[in-house]
Design an enzyme around this catalytic site. Structure first.
Site, PDB file in Angstrom:
ATOM      1  N   GLU A  17       0.607  -1.031   0.036  1.00 40.09           N
ATOM      2  CA  GLU A  17      -0.178   0.033  -0.269  1.00 40.09           C
ATOM      3  C   GLU A  17       1.162   1.459  -0.125  1.00 40.09           C
ATOM      4  O   GLU A  17       1.946   1.626   0.722  1.00 40.09           O
ATOM      5  CB  GLU A  17      -0.526  -0.068   1.023  1.00 40.09           C
ATOM      6  CG  GLU A  17      -1.821   1.004   1.527  1.00 40.09           C
ATOM      7  CD  GLU A  17      -2.658   1.370   2.095  1.00 40.09           C
ATOM      8  OE1 GLU A  17      -4.120   0.198   1.629  1.00 40.09           O
ATOM      9  OE2 GLU A  17      -3.623   2.081   3.223  1.00 40.09           O
ATOM     10  N   THR A  48      -4.615   5.043  -1.363  1.00 43.35           N
ATOM     11  CA  THR A  48      -5.186   5.585  -0.403  1.00 43.35           C
ATOM     12  C   THR A  48      -5.437   6.982  -1.430  1.00 43.35           C
ATOM     13  O   THR A  48      -4.986   6.741  -2.096  1.00 43.35           O
ATOM     14  CB  THR A  48      -4.706   5.725   0.836  1.00 43.35           C
ATOM     15  OG1 THR A  48      -3.484   6.840   0.778  1.00 43.35           O
ATOM     16  CG2 THR A  48      -3.770   4.593   1.232  1.00 43.35           C
ATOM     17  N   HIS A  78      -7.923   3.473  -3.729  1.00 41.47           N
ATOM     18  CA  HIS A  78      -8.978   3.742  -3.096  1.00 41.47           C
ATOM     19  C   HIS A  78     -10.389   4.455  -3.546  1.00 41.47           C
ATOM     20  O   HIS A  78      -9.849   5.726  -3.915  1.00 41.47           O
ATOM     21  CB  HIS A  78      -8.170   4.112  -1.694  1.00 41.47           C
ATOM     22  CG  HIS A  78      -7.128   3.257  -1.195  1.00 41.47           C
ATOM     23  ND1 HIS A  78      -7.416   3.144  -0.069  1.00 41.47           N
ATOM     24  CD2 HIS A  78      -6.835   1.906  -1.968  1.00 41.47           C
ATOM     25  CE1 HIS A  78      -6.511   1.723   0.542  1.00 41.47           C
ATOM     26  NE2 HIS A  78      -5.912   1.394  -0.845  1.00 41.47           N
ATOM     27  N   ARG A 108     -15.569   3.132   3.130  1.00 41.99           N
ATOM     28  CA  ARG A 108     -16.807   4.219   4.055  1.00 41.99           C
ATOM     29  C   ARG A 108     -15.510   5.773   4.050  1.00 41.99           C
ATOM     30  O   ARG A 108     -16.481   6.716   4.160  1.00 41.99           O
ATOM     31  CB  ARG A 108     -17.560   4.029   5.082  1.00 41.99           C
ATOM     32  CG  ARG A 108     -18.206   4.586   5.429  1.00 41.99           C
ATOM     33  CD  ARG A 108     -18.824   4.781   7.476  1.00 41.99           C
ATOM     34  NE  ARG A 108     -18.110   4.879   8.044  1.00 41.99           N
ATOM     35  CZ  ARG A 108     -17.700   4.639   9.586  1.00 41.99           C
ATOM     36  NH1 ARG A 108     -18.569   4.637   9.840  1.00 41.99           N
ATOM     37  NH2 ARG A 108     -17.099   5.455   9.804  1.00 41.99           N
ATOM     38  N   ALA A 124     -19.623   1.253   2.978  1.00 40.99           N
ATOM     39  CA  ALA A 124     -18.633   0.996   1.848  1.00 40.99           C
ATOM     40  C   ALA A 124     -20.021  -0.076   1.153  1.00 40.99           C
ATOM     41  O   ALA A 124     -19.437   0.003  -0.210  1.00 40.99           O
ATOM     42  CB  ALA A 124     -17.562   0.386   2.218  1.00 40.99           C
ATOM     43  N   GLN A 176      -7.549  -4.897   8.089  1.00 41.29           N
ATOM     44  CA  GLN A 176      -6.824  -3.705   9.015  1.00 41.29           C
ATOM     45  C   GLN A 176      -5.858  -4.294   9.444  1.00 41.29           C
ATOM     46  O   GLN A 176      -5.484  -5.881   9.575  1.00 41.29           O
ATOM     47  CB  GLN A 176      -7.815  -2.672   9.546  1.00 41.29           C
ATOM     48  CG  GLN A 176      -6.886  -1.383  11.078  1.00 41.29           C
ATOM     49  CD  GLN A 176      -6.705  -0.517  10.587  1.00 41.29           C
ATOM     50  OE1 GLN A 176      -5.732  -0.712   9.268  1.00 41.29           O
ATOM     51  NE2 GLN A 176      -7.913   0.154  10.080  1.00 41.29           N
TER      52      GLN A 176
END
Length: 287
Positions: A17, A48, A78, A108, A124, A176
């Site tokens: 990421e 992101t 994202h 979300r 989401a 996460q």
């Protein structure tokens, strides 16, 4: 290539990421970082959400396009519900589509005074359903929490919500960050029992700086196993030692996950190519 296809082709998908720089003048440095990460041959690199524009930053669309067309790595862009409406989402999706981006992570987004609630996408799953209905060519991924979303009453309730994401079109999940692999295995077992059979990438963040302990770890609400807290207590005041210990902890954590049958490993490298390279060196024999 769609991310869902990657999981059908290999036992463990490796991804990284990144996040867009807040200042345009840092974009060239970011490009060099991404080129180095690309040499590790990750299956995809997620980007992101960053709107750019008036904030002066680089947009996630620009980063995703660079990954796709210059680095040659599949991007996962994202998109967040917060601060977005149907029209702004359409505009962003059109730009991503025009740049050849095929995969979207529907989120979300964290609630913040800086972003208004979306009038069109409360969850989401609403965003995922919109993408499936209006952009059928996008592959859709979603997020999950190994210990349950902070707003969910129980982990079981949160897992049930993942079924709604799957029904809305999500075909892959990314967790996460977490530091205790037993929590991941418990979550995965519960998800499978509840009929959530999507591939799940395990999200791992190497803790290599003291400010990550104070900021990232505190905000993640992830459980901290004894081995991790002992590492932090021992090395937090020794910058070089903490760096090496943090890399070693993450490598050991990832190796256990791969050997334990994890569908994928998603590395939160914090735009640090050195960290990504060291982690990859420690796990490449298993990938």
């Amino acid at each position: 290539m769609y991310i869902r296809q990657m999981f059908a082709q290999k036992p463990c998908v490796f991804s990284i990421e990144c996040f867009p720089p807040k200042q345009v003048e840092n974009y060239e440095k970011m490009q060099k970082t991404l080129l180095r990460m690309g040499q590790l041959h990750p299956d995809f690199i997620s980007v992101t959400y960053g709107a750019g524009g008036s904030a002066g930053g680089v947009s996630s669309v620009d980063i995703a396009a660079f990954l796709k067309n210059q680095v040659g790595v599949e991007p996962l862009a994202h998109l967040i519900c917060m601060g977005s409406d149907r029209q702004s989402m359409t505009d962003t999706c059109d730009k991503l589509f025009a740049n050849g981006v095929q995969n979207i992570l529907a989120l979300r987004g964290d609630r913040s005074p800086l972003r208004a609630e979306s009038p069109d996408f409360a969850h989401a799953s609403d965003l995922a359903a919109f993408l499936r209905a209006h952009y059928g060519s996008f592959g859709i991924s979603g997020a999950c929490y190994t210990e349950g979303h902070p707003e969910a009453d129980t982990l079981a309730e949160d897992v049930e919500n993942l079924k709604k994401k799957a029904e809305a079109g999500v075909s892959h999940l990314i967790t996460q960050l977490f530091f205790d692999n037993s929590k991941y295995y418990r979550f995965l077992n519960l998800a499978r029992k509840h009929g959530v059979d999507l591939p799940v990438s395990a999200g791992i963040m190497p803790i290599v700086k003291k400010n990550q302990i104070e900021r990232t770890v505190a905000l993640s609400s992830a459980s901290l196993p004894a081995a991790f807290t002992k590492m932090v207590a021992r090395y937090q005041d020794d910058e070089a030692a903490l760096y090496e210990a943090g890399i070693e902890y993450a490598v050991n954590q990832i190796r256990d996950l791969i050997e334990g049958g994890a569908d994928g490993i998603h590395l939160y490298a914090m735009n640090n190519a050195d960290v990504a390279e060291k982690i990859y060196s420690g796990i490449r024999d298993l990938l």
